[in-house]
Motif scaffolding. Sequence first.
Motif: not given
Length: 369
Positions: A286-307
Amino acid sequence: MSTTTSHTPESEGPSRPARLIQNESTTEIPVHLLFRDDPDPVSVPLRPAVVARRQGMGEQPRLRRPAPARPSPVIEVDPALGERPARVLPGAVGVFAGACGLAGGVATSWWAGVLPPLAVHALGLPRYAGAGLGPAQWAVYATAGALALFGFGGLARGRTGRAWVLGLFGRYRGTVRRTGLMWVNPLVLRRRVDVRLRHWRSEAMPAADASGVALRVVALVVWRVRDTARATLGVEDHETYLRACVEAALARVPVETPGSGRCSGDGSGERLTRLVAADAAPVGLEVFAVQPLRVEYAPEVAAAMHRRRIAALDAQHRASVLTSVVDSVEDTVTRLTMRGLVELDDYERKALVKDLTVAFCAGRGEAGR
């Protein structure tokens, strides 16, 4: 010689037989009936053509009706597998049986005369020479030993939030949710299951946003074991299965990107909860909740999305500065003209606006540094 010529009117030509269309399997149909103008044709309902399968030829029909949409596959577990209470006895029964077995062994030793004198004196038994160890004494020893083993070997302690799943020779015999001391058949196989409300913080799992950009999401799952039989016997490892369900749900549900200004747990969390709960229900979870706690970009796209994020913030800042400068220039020119301090024509107004814009932009630039 007289030649008699019979003139036949054009309208009265020689009679010709009506043209006919002949077919192998039809009767003769006059041609003029095919092109007859019917002012009120009668509509004949047509049925869909059905081509029967030829026997022995292995040919499929050419015309097929569209097959109805099949529902998504549903996870099914053995319907006969479900939690039911097991038969257990109070712990006092096991203690009494074990004590009786020990007492029988001591009495048999005294009967055979092999009980040490110190033990005889401590127990307050009368002195007895003993009959020796014979078949009767060994039979009583075996019975007393089996009774003691079954009595003390079946004792178990139930704890709050824990359950025992019992199985005998590969067959499910029931679940024990009682607490305290109890007696369980020592021949059954016991599996301890934690039925408390539990939460699991996952590692960074792959996901994607609505645009398909790769993300890494850490989710918090609140769940518990509802059906101990299905969770223990219906799947090899229910915790590993729950992790796979969460990972599959993250691959299907788009997650809000970091810094989007919206709470990622509002919309995507509800959809994740519904999907994981539907997948985990057949195995007794029985599952009551599934909540994303931390969302971040993948390492391969993190630099491009940061710029890209920095560029968007810079453009937003420039737009806000320009809007503020335009409002300041408009307010200044309006006040000068409304109060009659200056009288400007179109050329002078444009020049004043240009000078004020340059001055305000330069002032904002120096203040921003």
